[in-house]
Each structure stands twice: as structure tokens, then as C-alpha cells.
Design a protein around this motif. Structure first.
Motif, PDB file in Angstrom:
ATOM      1  N   ALA A   1      -2.810  10.765  -0.936  1.00  0.00           N
ATOM      2  CA  ALA A   1      -1.986  11.600  -0.050  1.00  0.00           C
ATOM      3  C   ALA A   1      -0.732  12.087  -0.770  1.00  0.00           C
ATOM      4  CB  ALA A   1      -1.606  10.818   1.202  1.00  0.00           C
TER       5      ALA A   1
ATOM      6  N   THR B   1       5.273   3.176   3.170  1.00  0.00           N
ATOM      7  CA  THR B   1       4.432   2.146   2.552  1.00  0.00           C
ATOM      8  C   THR B   1       4.218   1.030   3.566  1.00  0.00           C
ATOM      9  OG1 THR B   1       6.391   1.063   1.634  1.00  0.00           O
ATOM     10  CG2 THR B   1       5.241   2.629   0.211  1.00  0.00           C
TER      11      THR B   1
ATOM     12  N   HIS C   1       0.835  -1.198   0.000  1.00  0.00           N
ATOM     13  CA  HIS C   1       0.000   0.000   0.000  1.00  0.00           C
ATOM     14  C   HIS C   1       0.868   1.245   0.000  1.00  0.00           C
ATOM     15  CE1 HIS C   1      -3.395   2.643   1.064  1.00  0.00           C
ATOM     16  NE2 HIS C   1      -2.501   3.284   1.817  1.00  0.00           N
ATOM     17  N   GLN C   2       0.619   2.111  -0.979  1.00  0.00           N
ATOM     18  CA  GLN C   2       1.207   3.444  -0.918  1.00  0.00           C
ATOM     19  C   GLN C   2       0.056   4.448  -0.911  1.00  0.00           C
ATOM     20  OE1 GLN C   2       3.106   5.325  -4.223  1.00  0.00           O
ATOM     21  NE2 GLN C   2       2.543   3.725  -5.681  1.00  0.00           N
ATOM     22  N   PRO C   3       0.172   5.545  -0.152  1.00  0.00           N
ATOM     23  CA  PRO C   3      -0.936   6.504  -0.027  1.00  0.00           C
ATOM     24  C   PRO C   3      -1.013   7.403  -1.254  1.00  0.00           C
ATOM     25  CG  PRO C   3       0.931   7.229   1.287  1.00  0.00           C
ATOM     26  CD  PRO C   3       1.319   5.896   0.695  1.00  0.00           C
TER      27      PRO C   3
END
Length: 337
Positions: free
Chosen positions: A303, A328, A298-300
């Protein structure tokens, strides 16, 4: 006999005396940021020695706000905004700018014509700042960004050099965590579907993949390029199965390629995760609805867009914001429990 008034020194003469570029001299004279202290001192000394007097009209123009920022993408792929990554980043930038009076202008700058349009836009100061994304290899846009007086924030590091302002996810650490998860799960024959080799994100994710295997005492089973597309991931997975039919796990450098890999594995009668575990990178909406649901880094993403706009606004306002590496984390689902 009437004498003519003495000739006024020019900005080019100030720059030459100070040993700096014309752009740097202009920034100092107009009291703008992003100039080193050494260059600022040299220009100020040259101004005193030459008796240079700035043109008040030019100074007024230099300080004027246009009211817009540019999102420049070094890509002209027809399916660019079908890619949820860029769509999410754009939403993040736009949502932050809603708090300001700045408008967002999109410019595709992959072709020579697109790059020239961006060069003209920057040269005419028809924007207050630029977010630059998807920079490939030795892209001339990097040099263009270095030469402009406008603040430029990079969305992701370029392949060479380190710009003053950037926001990037922890690509290397995220990839490393994915492979470490596979190793903990007992996988030993681990392959990778790589992204575009002229993108820093692809290079960093491959580095993280290799580092995790080295620390585990393993070697890559195989690598196959997938070009960051679903079709590329599907074709790469088919090649990997031919090259290493014994592989028991694959890490794909983005979710799109991982989804393509799932299709290829299903077509070849391989069960996921029983026969082959699969992990992607991004954790976009499609990942949770894959069959089986995709384990992914998961990377934001939204954001990321928000922070790009925040850093750019700070630079426009004359601050010197710090570059950011966003954390991450691994999101574990059924494709690699």
C-alpha cells in the motif's frame, strides 16, 4: 536611420526582479503547480513591470507529458531487490501505474555517477515525476529534488527537512507499540538492534523504542547496530548476549535483523520466547514462517507503493496532494506472545 527592435527581457531578469530562483519563475510563467502564492505574485508583478513575453515553444515543451515516472533509489547494494521490502513497494507502485499510461523507470542513485544520471534526467525533463526512496543522511538528492521543476514524492522522510510530498509509515508509533507489548508481557531487560543511523526510519524507530521504555520507567538494556540486514542482526544479537546476558527481550528495527537475531539466540542455546522475546518491524512474508513465527510491527508495504504512485500522479496532474503517514499495527505471533 533604422533602429533595432527593443531587447526582450529574459527569464533570468524576471527571476532577479521577483527575488526568486529561475526554476520558480519558470514554474509561474508556465502555470505549473508547487509554487507558493507569495512567489507567484512576485513573478507575475515582475512579468508586468518588465513586459516579459514567454516563448511559446518553451511553454509547449513545459506542458508536454513524457509518459514515464522514475523510481530513484539512493542505494546500489547488490542484494537490494532480494530485500522483500523494496520488491513489495515496487509492486505497489507498478500496480497503481497499470491504471495509467505512465511507465515506471528504475534508477539506482547511490553513487556519484548514479546521482549525475538522475540530475541529467530531471534537467532534460525525460520523466513526468519521481519517487525517491532510501535517502541517507544529508543526501544531495534532497537538494536535487528541491531544485527540479518536476514533482518529487519521497518514500519515507529524509533525515533532515520535510519535503512537500511524502508517504511514510508510522515508524515511531509502531516501535513504541512493540516495546509496550514487551513491557505488558513482563519483560524488563529490553535491548534493541538498530538500523542504519543515517536513515530516518531507523532514527524514528529508535525514538519510539526509547519513548516506550521511558514511559514504563525503564532504561534500554543495550543497543547494537544491525544495518537492516539479516547478517547484521545475527552479529548484533551475539554482541548483545555478550554485553547483557540477562536480557529478556529484543526489538529489532526490521524483520531481517529479527530473523538474524533468532538464529543467534538458537546458536547460543536461548529459547524464544521463554528466555528472550523477539519483535521485528515490517511483517513481510518471511515473518510468519520464521522459527518461531515472528511477532512484528505490520506496515502496509505494498500500500505504501500504491500511495506513492497515487500522490505522484496527483502532483503531475497539477494538484497539491497531502503527505501521508500510514498506520502500523502489531502482529502478535509466537516469538513474543
Amino acid at each position: 536611420m533604422q533602429t533595432s527592435p527593443p531587447r526582450q527581457p529574459t527569464l533570468d531578469e524576471v527571476a532577479a526582479r521577483a527575488g526568486v530562483s529561475r526554476t520558480a519563475a519558470s514554474r509561474v510563467i508556465n502555470n505549473l503547480p508547487y509554487v507558493s502564492e507569495a512567489k507567484r505574485a512576485a513573478v507575475e508583478q515582475a512579468v508586468r513591470e518588465l513586459g516579459y513575453v514567454p516563448n511559446p515553444t518553451a511553454r509547449a515543451l513545459a506542458g508536454r507529458r513524457v509518459g514515464s515516472v522514475v523510481l530513484a533509489l539512493s542505494s546500489d547494494q547488490p542484494g537490494l531487490f532480494a530485500d522483500p521490502f523494496f520488491a513489495e513497494v515496487t509492486v505497489g507502485i507498478s500496480s497503481f501505474l497499470e491504471q495509467t499510461e505512465l511507465e515506471l523507470v528504475l534508477l539506482l542513485a547511490d553513487t556519484a555517477r548514479g546521482k549525475e544520471r538522475l540530475r541529467r534526467l530531471l534537467g532534460s525533463r525525460r520523466a513526468d515525476g519521481v519517487v525517491l526512496m532510501a535517502v541517507h543522511g544529508d543526501d544531495p538528492l534532497v537538494r536535487l529534488a528541491e531544485q527540479t521543476e518536476l514533482p518529487v514524492v519521497f518514500g519515507g522522510l529524509p533525515l533532515t527537512g520535510t519535503p512537500r510530498w511524502y508517504v511514510d509509515p508510522d515508524n515511531r508509533g509502531g516501535a513504541r507499540s512493540a516495546v509496550e507489548h514487551l513491557v505488558r508481557g513482563g519483560r524488563r531487560t529490553i535491548a534493541m538492534i538498530t538500523g542504519q543511523p543515517d536513515l530516518q526510519a531507523a532514527v524514528a524507530r529508535e525514538q519510539g523504542f526509547r519513548e516506550a521504555l521511558t514511559l514504563a520507567g525503564l532504561s534500554p538494556a543495550a543497543l547494537a547496530p544491525g544495518g537492516f540486514t539479516q547478517a547484521g542482526g545475527e552479529a548484533a544479537m551475539a554482541r548483545l548476549l555478550t554485553e547483557r546476558p540477562d536480557l529478556d527481550a529484543v526489538f529489532a528495527a526490521n524483520d531481517g535483523m529479527a530473523l538474524g537475531a533468532l538464529r543467534a539466540l538458537r546458536r547460543h542455546g536461548r529459547r524464544v520466547p521463554e528466555d528472550v522475546a523477539v519483535i521485528g518491524f515490517d511483517d513481510l512474508g518471511e515473518a510468519r514462517y520464521a522459527d518461531p513465527p515472528l511477532t512484528t510491527v505490520h506496515q502496509p508495504v505494498r500500500a505504501l507503493g500504491h500511495e506513492l504512485a497515487r500522490v505522484l500522479l496527483a502532483a503531475i496532474e497539477g494538484q497539491d496532494p497531502s503527505p501521508l503517514i500510514l498506520p502500523t499495527r502489531l502482529t502478535v505471533r509466537a516469538s513474543a506472545p
